[in-house]
Motif scaffolding. Structure first.
Motif, PDB file in Angstrom:
ATOM      1  N   ALA A   1       1.031   7.479  -5.337  1.00 21.37           N
ATOM      2  CA  ALA A   1       1.320   8.184  -4.308  1.00 21.37           C
ATOM      3  C   ALA A   1       2.734   8.748  -4.601  1.00 21.37           C
ATOM      4  O   ALA A   1       3.538   8.009  -5.015  1.00 21.37           O
ATOM      5  N   LEU A   2       3.077  10.059  -4.597  1.00 20.76           N
ATOM      6  CA  LEU A   2       4.381  10.444  -4.919  1.00 20.76           C
ATOM      7  C   LEU A   2       5.409  10.414  -3.643  1.00 20.76           C
ATOM      8  O   LEU A   2       5.059  10.436  -2.702  1.00 20.76           O
ATOM      9  N   ALA A   3       6.443   9.920  -3.857  1.00 21.42           N
ATOM     10  CA  ALA A   3       7.656   9.900  -3.126  1.00 21.42           C
ATOM     11  C   ALA A   3       7.715  11.134  -2.302  1.00 21.42           C
ATOM     12  O   ALA A   3       7.698  12.184  -2.647  1.00 21.42           O
ATOM     13  N   GLY A   4       8.032  10.957  -1.081  1.00 18.95           N
ATOM     14  CA  GLY A   4       8.124  11.976   0.040  1.00 18.95           C
ATOM     15  C   GLY A   4       7.526  11.478   1.386  1.00 18.95           C
ATOM     16  O   GLY A   4       6.345  10.779   1.247  1.00 18.95           O
ATOM     17  N   ARG A   5       7.983  11.746   2.581  1.00 16.36           N
ATOM     18  CA  ARG A   5       7.548  11.140   3.806  1.00 16.36           C
ATOM     19  C   ARG A   5       6.276  11.933   4.317  1.00 16.36           C
ATOM     20  O   ARG A   5       5.590  11.185   5.201  1.00 16.36           O
TER      21      ARG A   5
ATOM     22  N   ALA B   1       3.371  12.604   3.347  1.00 17.21           N
ATOM     23  CA  ALA B   1       1.875  11.834   2.987  1.00 17.21           C
ATOM     24  C   ALA B   1       2.208  10.439   3.015  1.00 17.21           C
ATOM     25  O   ALA B   1       1.095   9.790   2.845  1.00 17.21           O
ATOM     26  N   LEU B   2       3.323   9.659   3.251  1.00 20.88           N
ATOM     27  CA  LEU B   2       3.455   8.470   3.290  1.00 20.88           C
ATOM     28  C   LEU B   2       2.651   7.629   4.315  1.00 20.88           C
ATOM     29  O   LEU B   2       1.855   6.808   3.883  1.00 20.88           O
TER      30      LEU B   2
ATOM     31  N   ASN C   1      12.214   3.714   6.264  1.00 21.25           N
ATOM     32  CA  ASN C   1      11.120   4.896   6.276  1.00 21.25           C
ATOM     33  C   ASN C   1       9.633   4.178   6.145  1.00 21.25           C
ATOM     34  O   ASN C   1       8.587   4.878   6.705  1.00 21.25           O
ATOM     35  N   LEU C   2       9.545   3.119   5.339  1.00 20.00           N
ATOM     36  CA  LEU C   2       8.414   2.482   5.298  1.00 20.00           C
ATOM     37  C   LEU C   2       7.723   1.996   6.593  1.00 20.00           C
ATOM     38  O   LEU C   2       6.710   2.252   7.044  1.00 20.00           O
ATOM     39  N   VAL C   3       8.699   1.469   7.485  1.00 23.16           N
ATOM     40  CA  VAL C   3       8.120   0.827   8.754  1.00 23.16           C
ATOM     41  C   VAL C   3       7.713   2.145   9.714  1.00 23.16           C
ATOM     42  O   VAL C   3       6.766   1.948  10.644  1.00 23.16           O
TER      43      VAL C   3
END
Length: 301
Positions: free
Chosen positions: A48-52, A54-55, A96-98
């Motif tokens: 999964a490429l970095a970037g919000r 598609a996170l 950002n993950l949360v």
């Protein structure tokens, strides 16, 4: 389980990916470069490429999130610019993950996030457990804010664990990658005065803690990821010299480290007598509970 993993191409991340696959789990790695990540991780890991954008959708397909990302602490002095990088790579990324977990449907059940024994600051020979107060230097404040960001996932009803690791020793990277060359030449020795406590843990045990915590609901909150044997910098140098059959008596003076690294030298000079209280309560089975056994394994292989 499917595990969403940050820091997958790092020293711990590579070993964890291998262990998770051996245990029958699948891994989705959040990375900056697909080419370099694929070369390091192989074909069986989803990228999964970095970037919000598609996170959240990538996280929604996973049962757990393991966050091991963070810029290296010892890549030069802690200038304002460097401090910003350290904070962004840990605090902002975790936030950002949360947020992505909050937006995900369904949400992962478990969030394991990295931290460090630097949380405690320089504490001399004071015994430190997970309930001990945080220190008040830059690294301690960084770790505290890093853990606070991860703890926000608890409000989502997720189980959260913050893993406070010590010096991770293993083959092919970590602290020993820099220490072994001078020690092999008989030029190694204690760091600074040598009396400071140096919490350590074998790479296989770090990976084992994370693998266990993914499936064991008892693991939550802060967990000291250190070995049960407590050693000073002098004892560590003596053990490494013994494993290599080399003398280890030449100290690396504290003033020299401070000239080179400035405040960042505190990573090597601070004393933290950290006890793995939570791991002992949970009867975690260490593969390498003593330093002599751990170093013999690493040097032999």
């Amino acid at each position: 389980m499917r595990i969403f993993l940050t820091g997958a191409t790092g020293f711990i991340g590579l070993a964890l990916t291998s262990r998770l696959q051996q245990d029958g789990h699948s891994v989705t790695a959040w990375v900056r470069s697909e080419t370099s990540a694929r070369r390091a991780l192989g074909a069986d890991v989803e990228i999964a490429l970095a970037g919000r954008d598609a996170l959240a959708s990538a996280i929604a397909r996973c049962d757990a999130v393991v966050n091991l990302a963070g810029a290296p602490l010892m890549d030069g002095r802690w200038t304002p610019a460097r401090r910003a990088i350290l904070e962004h790579s840990r605090i902002t990324l975790t936030e950002n993950l949360v947020r992505a977990m909050a937006d995900a449907t369904p949400r992962p059940r478990v969030f394991i996030s990295g931290s460090a024994v630097g949380y405690y600051g320089d504490r001399g020979d004071e015994p430190l457990t997970e309930t001990s107060e945080a220190g008040d230097d830059f690294l301690a404040r960084l770790c505290r804010r890093w853990e606070d960001a991860a703890e926000q996932a608890d409000a989502l009803g997720r189980r959260v664990m913050q893993l406070r690791t010590g010096v991770v020793v293993g083959r092919g990277g970590g602290a020993l990658a820099q220490m072994l060359p001078p020690f092999r030449l008989g030029l190694g020795g204690p760091i600074g005065a040598g009396t400071q406590y140096m919490p350590w843990i074998h790479l296989d045990d770090v990976v084992g803690i994370i693998a266990t915590a993914l499936v064991d609901d008892r693991y939550r909150g802060p967990v000291n990821g250190v070995a049960p044997e407590q050693v000073t910098s002098r004892a560590f140098a003596r053990a490494l010299g013994g494993a290599l059959h080399r003398p280890a008596v030449l100290p690396l003076p504290a003033f020299a480290l401070k000239i080179i690294f400035g405040e960042a030298a505190s990573v090597l000079l601070a004393s933290q007598r950290v006890e793995p209280h939570a791991l002992m309560q949970h009867q975690f089975a260490y593969a390498f509970p003593t330093l002599d056994v751990a170093l013999a394994d690493i040097v032999r292989k």
